[in-house]
Write a protein that holds these residues in place. Structure first.
Motif, PDB file in Angstrom:
ATOM      1  N   PHE A  38       0.839  -1.199   0.000  1.00  0.00           N
ATOM      2  CA  PHE A  38       0.000   0.000   0.000  1.00  0.00           C
ATOM      3  C   PHE A  38       0.876   1.251   0.000  1.00  0.00           C
ATOM      4  N   ARG A  79       2.398   4.269  -3.301  1.00  0.00           N
ATOM      5  CA  ARG A  79       2.344   5.724  -3.140  1.00  0.00           C
ATOM      6  C   ARG A  79       3.743   6.324  -2.953  1.00  0.00           C
ATOM      7  N   ASP A 134      -7.934   6.119   1.876  1.00  0.00           N
ATOM      8  CA  ASP A 134      -7.562   4.873   1.197  1.00  0.00           C
ATOM      9  C   ASP A 134      -7.203   3.789   2.215  1.00  0.00           C
ATOM     10  N   HIS A 135      -6.492   4.175   3.253  1.00  0.00           N
ATOM     11  CA  HIS A 135      -6.067   3.249   4.298  1.00  0.00           C
ATOM     12  C   HIS A 135      -7.280   2.626   4.998  1.00  0.00           C
ATOM     13  N   ARG A 189     -10.293   2.272   3.764  1.00  0.00           N
ATOM     14  CA  ARG A 189     -10.930   1.346   2.818  1.00  0.00           C
ATOM     15  C   ARG A 189     -10.166   0.031   2.765  1.00  0.00           C
ATOM     16  N   HIS A 190      -8.851   0.123   2.772  1.00  0.00           N
ATOM     17  CA  HIS A 190      -8.006  -1.067   2.745  1.00  0.00           C
ATOM     18  C   HIS A 190      -8.246  -1.929   3.987  1.00  0.00           C
TER      19      HIS A 190
END
Length: 168
Positions: free
Chosen positions: A46, A50, A131-132, A134-135
């Motif tokens: 992840f 990025r 995003d984190h 959601r992950h």
């Protein structure tokens, strides 16, 4: 349903039936260890997607959740990051070179230096945290909310009893 831990427990049961009664702890802790490895692997991927390292993500999140002005001393970052002062310094140096943080003198104590998010990294961190989350939700998707709450409560108890009660 069976997993790798069931296989391990089965092997120990076959080889050392006298240990069968104590294998319940392996059933819990080995699964926590294996899940931790999965989470670490996925967090590394992840972050890498990025152009970040996991430790850099951790510092970005720690600074962001500290509230305005999104700045802490390196010493305050150490407990949250669970690393040595040398490791924090190296991480901050790399992040400063990337333009993610800046060192600023404390207005009240010129000897003290705070590590602060840059405008750019504040924007990055806002999107990164969404995003984190959601992950993380994807990792936990097979569990219903009540089960997640039960697991969280049980893990909280284990952490408290074993001395991990604070990030500061």
């Amino acid at each position: 349903m069976s997993d790798a831990v069931d296989a391990i427990v089965g092997q120990w049961t076959a080889e050392r039936p006298d240990l069968t009664e104590g294998l319940w702890a392996v059933e819990v802790l080995a699964r926590i260890q294996r899940m931790n490895r999965i989470i670490e692997k996925q967090l590394k991927a992840f972050a890498a997607e990025r152009d970040l390292e996991v430790g850099e993500v951790d510092i970005l999140f720690t600074l962001r959740r500290s509230g305005p002005p999104y700045a802490l001393t390196a010493g305050a970052l150490i407990p949250a990051a669970m690393v040595t002062s040398g490791a924090i310094t190296n991480r901050i140096d790399r992040m400063e070179a990337k333009g993610l943080v800046e060192r600023v003198r404390d207005g009240q104590d010129r000897r003290s230096v705070r590590i602060r998010l840059t405008e750019r990294s504040l924007k990055i961190t806002e999107a990164l945290m969404a995003d984190h989350l959601r992950h993380y939700a994807e990792l936990l998707a097979p569990l219903d909310p009540a089960t997640c709450a039960t697991v969280a409560d049980a893990l909280r108890t284990l952490l408290e009893v074993n001395g991990d009660t604070s990030i500061t």
